[in-house]
Design a protein around this motif. Structure first.
Motif, PDB file in Angstrom:
ATOM      1  N   ARG A  66      24.578  74.156  31.859  1.00 10.30           N
ATOM      2  CA  ARG A  66      24.618  75.605  31.671  1.00 10.30           C
ATOM      3  C   ARG A  66      24.163  75.930  30.248  1.00 10.30           C
ATOM      4  NH1 ARG A  66      28.415  74.576  35.603  1.00 10.30           N
ATOM      5  NH2 ARG A  66      28.568  76.176  37.242  1.00 10.30           N
ATOM      6  N   TYR A  67      23.409  77.018  30.116  1.00  8.14           N
ATOM      7  CA  TYR A  67      22.868  77.365  28.804  1.00  8.14           C
ATOM      8  C   TYR A  67      23.975  77.617  27.793  1.00  8.14           C
ATOM      9  CZ  TYR A  67      18.226  77.688  30.836  1.00  8.14           C
ATOM     10  OH  TYR A  67      17.040  77.382  31.456  1.00  8.14           O
ATOM     11  N   ALA A  68      23.781  77.099  26.594  1.00  5.64           N
ATOM     12  CA  ALA A  68      24.743  77.271  25.513  1.00  5.64           C
ATOM     13  C   ALA A  68      24.722  78.706  25.007  1.00  5.64           C
ATOM     14  CB  ALA A  68      24.424  76.303  24.375  1.00  5.64           C
ATOM     15  N   GLY A  69      25.815  79.106  24.394  1.00  3.29           N
ATOM     16  CA  GLY A  69      25.949  80.476  23.927  1.00  3.29           C
ATOM     17  C   GLY A  69      25.216  80.772  22.644  1.00  3.29           C
ATOM     18  N   SER A  70      24.818  79.750  21.918  1.00  4.12           N
ATOM     19  CA  SER A  70      24.072  79.942  20.680  1.00  4.12           C
ATOM     20  C   SER A  70      22.944  78.926  20.665  1.00  4.12           C
ATOM     21  CB  SER A  70      24.984  79.749  19.468  1.00  4.12           C
ATOM     22  OG  SER A  70      24.270  79.916  18.266  1.00  4.12           O
ATOM     23  N   SER A  71      21.720  79.401  20.491  1.00  4.24           N
ATOM     24  CA  SER A  71      20.562  78.528  20.588  1.00  4.24           C
ATOM     25  C   SER A  71      19.552  78.846  19.492  1.00  4.24           C
ATOM     26  CB  SER A  71      19.890  78.704  21.961  1.00  4.24           C
ATOM     27  OG  SER A  71      18.617  78.089  21.989  1.00  4.24           O
ATOM     28  N   PRO A  72      18.865  77.852  18.947  1.00  2.00           N
ATOM     29  CA  PRO A  72      17.814  78.107  17.958  1.00  2.00           C
ATOM     30  C   PRO A  72      16.485  78.491  18.599  1.00  2.00           C
ATOM     31  CG  PRO A  72      18.023  75.756  18.280  1.00  2.00           C
ATOM     32  CD  PRO A  72      19.083  76.408  19.137  1.00  2.00           C
ATOM     33  N   TYR A  73      16.441  78.523  19.938  1.00  2.00           N
ATOM     34  CA  TYR A  73      15.183  78.758  20.638  1.00  2.00           C
ATOM     35  C   TYR A  73      15.056  80.222  21.063  1.00  2.00           C
ATOM     36  CZ  TYR A  73      15.736  73.723  20.853  1.00  2.00           C
ATOM     37  OH  TYR A  73      15.950  72.414  20.526  1.00  2.00           O
ATOM     38  N   GLU A  74      14.025  80.873  20.571  1.00  2.00           N
ATOM     39  CA  GLU A  74      13.816  82.289  20.871  1.00  2.00           C
ATOM     40  C   GLU A  74      13.689  82.526  22.374  1.00  2.00           C
ATOM     41  OE1 GLU A  74      10.531  85.787  19.828  1.00  2.00           O
ATOM     42  OE2 GLU A  74      10.705  84.009  18.556  1.00  2.00           O
ATOM     43  N   ALA A  78      12.661  76.598  37.110  1.00  2.00           N
ATOM     44  CA  ALA A  78      11.768  77.750  36.963  1.00  2.00           C
ATOM     45  C   ALA A  78      11.724  78.281  35.539  1.00  2.00           C
ATOM     46  CB  ALA A  78      12.192  78.861  37.921  1.00  2.00           C
ATOM     47  N   ASP A  79      12.771  78.017  34.751  1.00  2.47           N
ATOM     48  CA  ASP A  79      12.808  78.487  33.365  1.00  2.47           C
ATOM     49  C   ASP A  79      11.849  77.713  32.465  1.00  2.47           C
ATOM     50  OD1 ASP A  79      14.889  80.129  34.260  1.00  2.47           O
ATOM     51  OD2 ASP A  79      16.426  78.666  33.669  1.00  2.47           O
ATOM     52  N   PHE A  80      11.269  76.630  32.963  1.00  7.55           N
ATOM     53  CA  PHE A  80      10.433  75.745  32.150  1.00  7.55           C
ATOM     54  C   PHE A  80       9.001  75.675  32.671  1.00  7.55           C
ATOM     55  CE2 PHE A  80      14.759  74.591  31.389  1.00  7.55           C
ATOM     56  CZ  PHE A  80      14.822  74.108  30.101  1.00  7.55           C
ATOM     57  N   GLU A  81       8.547  76.697  33.358  1.00  9.44           N
ATOM     58  CA  GLU A  81       7.219  76.658  33.968  1.00  9.44           C
ATOM     59  C   GLU A  81       6.097  76.484  32.947  1.00  9.44           C
ATOM     60  OE1 GLU A  81       6.961  80.171  36.344  1.00  9.44           O
ATOM     61  OE2 GLU A  81       7.936  79.234  38.077  1.00  9.44           O
ATOM     62  N   ASP A  82       6.329  76.912  31.708  1.00  9.24           N
ATOM     63  CA  ASP A  82       5.291  76.806  30.682  1.00  9.24           C
ATOM     64  C   ASP A  82       5.437  75.565  29.814  1.00  9.24           C
ATOM     65  OD1 ASP A  82       7.657  77.637  29.517  1.00  9.24           O
ATOM     66  OD2 ASP A  82       6.699  79.015  28.097  1.00  9.24           O
ATOM     67  N   TYR A  83       6.128  74.559  30.301  1.00  9.42           N
ATOM     68  CA  TYR A  83       6.438  73.399  29.454  1.00  9.42           C
ATOM     69  C   TYR A  83       5.202  72.626  29.005  1.00  9.42           C
ATOM     70  CZ  TYR A  83       5.766  70.045  33.337  1.00  9.42           C
ATOM     71  OH  TYR A  83       5.245  69.277  34.344  1.00  9.42           O
ATOM     72  N   GLU A  84       4.126  72.672  29.771  1.00  9.63           N
ATOM     73  CA  GLU A  84       2.943  71.891  29.408  1.00  9.63           C
ATOM     74  C   GLU A  84       2.222  72.447  28.186  1.00  9.63           C
ATOM     75  OE1 GLU A  84       0.519  70.247  32.660  1.00  9.63           O
ATOM     76  OE2 GLU A  84       1.855  71.345  34.001  1.00  9.63           O
ATOM     77  N   GLN A 141      15.034  80.951  24.821  1.00 12.52           N
ATOM     78  CA  GLN A 141      16.339  80.851  25.477  1.00 12.52           C
ATOM     79  C   GLN A 141      17.197  82.076  25.202  1.00 12.52           C
ATOM     80  OE1 GLN A 141      18.335  77.061  24.962  1.00 12.52           O
ATOM     81  NE2 GLN A 141      20.339  77.917  25.440  1.00 12.52           N
ATOM     82  N   GLU A 142      17.135  82.583  23.967  1.00 12.73           N
ATOM     83  CA  GLU A 142      17.913  83.760  23.619  1.00 12.73           C
ATOM     84  C   GLU A 142      17.431  85.003  24.365  1.00 12.73           C
ATOM     85  OE1 GLU A 142      20.625  84.041  21.190  1.00 12.73           O
ATOM     86  OE2 GLU A 142      20.614  81.942  21.797  1.00 12.73           O
ATOM     87  N   GLU A 143      16.129  85.058  24.656  1.00 15.00           N
ATOM     88  CA  GLU A 143      15.546  86.258  25.255  1.00 15.00           C
ATOM     89  C   GLU A 143      15.502  86.234  26.778  1.00 15.00           C
ATOM     90  OE1 GLU A 143      11.703  86.706  23.523  1.00 15.00           O
ATOM     91  OE2 GLU A 143      12.478  87.414  21.584  1.00 15.00           O
TER      92      GLU A 143
END
Length: 284
Positions: free
Chosen positions: A137-145, A160-166, A147-149
């Motif tokens: 489960r996603y953490a409540g505080s993240s350094p990744y923009e 599906a949250d990682f479709e742009d991983y390449e 993830q926060e958005e």
């Protein structure tokens, strides 16, 4: 594991490979007899513990003594990510019966004892029989923009949250070598002090690693997703992959970097190491 040579993207100018570091106990020169005595001395003080071999991203710089433990990943039919957790069983250690979660996975003994260090041995989720569903489960505080958005804290992590991983990039290090997220694991309805932090990375490099014929990598990495318990083995801080621009100052822009004391881990070099897992507190 036999050493397998491979390459990072050419522009990075770096090698990557998978190797095994195997010994009776990689404990700063402690031999087999001494390791056995530590196991005997340690196990009776709680439930489980003792000499444990495990896999994780190699520590390549800084004061951390060893890799952080890898968490094997599986994906359910709806695309949600889970950390594999073995079924509990009773074993005899140092002449007494204890309950551990243990299984054979990819020819490796994967156990709850992998995570018994840095106080995590006291966390509710490390109890082999804890009532948890094992989803990340996603953490409540993240350094990744991103993830926060794009996601909410507490939501289950989905493919599906990682479709742009390449092609993912965030102006830290090399674009296209991995999309990261910070998550929690086996930590529902527990105090924040008992939350198990997780680093997740999806990368084409992990996909390539699973094609090298290694049974452990094939069993522990799913669809390019890799995860580790995110507790630095030096002083129990929480590192990040591509989480801090300052990591570039220490040559760690493409690594897992711990900002507290500049320990660096290479997620694309999975090694086997040993340590003395701390026993869990006795149940009342």
């Amino acid at each position: 594991m036999a050493e397998v040579d491979d390459k990072y993207p050419e522009e990075s100018g770096r090698r990557r490979f998978v190797k095994g570091v195997v010994g009776s106990a990689a404990l700063s020169g402690i031999g087999t007899a001494a390791a056995a005595s530590i196991n005997t001395a340690t196990a009776p003080t709680g439930a489980g513990g003792g000499i444990t071999q495990y896999y994780g991203p190699e520590n390549i710089d800084g004061p951390a003594p060893r890799a952080m433990p890898q968490i094997p990943v599986e994906i359910d039919d709806e695309g949600f990510l889970k950390g594999i957790w073995p079924e509990p069983k009773t074993v005899t250690q140092a002449g007494r019966e204890v309950t551990i979660a243990e299984m054979d996975l990819g020819g490796v003994t994967y156990s709850s004892e992998w995570f018994q260090y840095c106080g995590v041995q006291t966390y509710p989720g490390v109890d082999p029989e804890a009532d948890q569903d094992n989803y990340f489960r996603y953490a409540g505080s993240s350094p990744y923009e991103w993830q926060e958005e794009e996601v909410e804290p507490g939501e289950k992590v989905n493919v599906a949250d990682f479709e742009d991983y390449e092609e993912f990039g965030n102006d830290i290090g090399t674009d296209g070598i991995g999309k990261p997220a910070l998550a929690t694991w086996r930590s529902q309805d527990v105090p924040p002090s008992g939350t198990m932090p997780v680093q997740i990375i999806r990368s084409t490099l992990f996909e390539e690693m699973t094609e090298q014929g290694d049974d452990w990598l094939s069993a522990s990495i799913a669809d390019g997703f890799y995860a580790n318990l995110n507790k630095c083995t030096h002083f129990c801080c929480v590192p990040s992959f591509k989480g801090l621009a300052s990591s570039a100052q220490f040559g760690a822009a493409d690594e897992i970097y711990c900002q507290c004391h500049q320990s660096v881990y290479d997620p694309y070099n999975i090694v086997q190491v040993s340590f003395v897992a701390l026993p869990r507190p006795e149940e009342d």
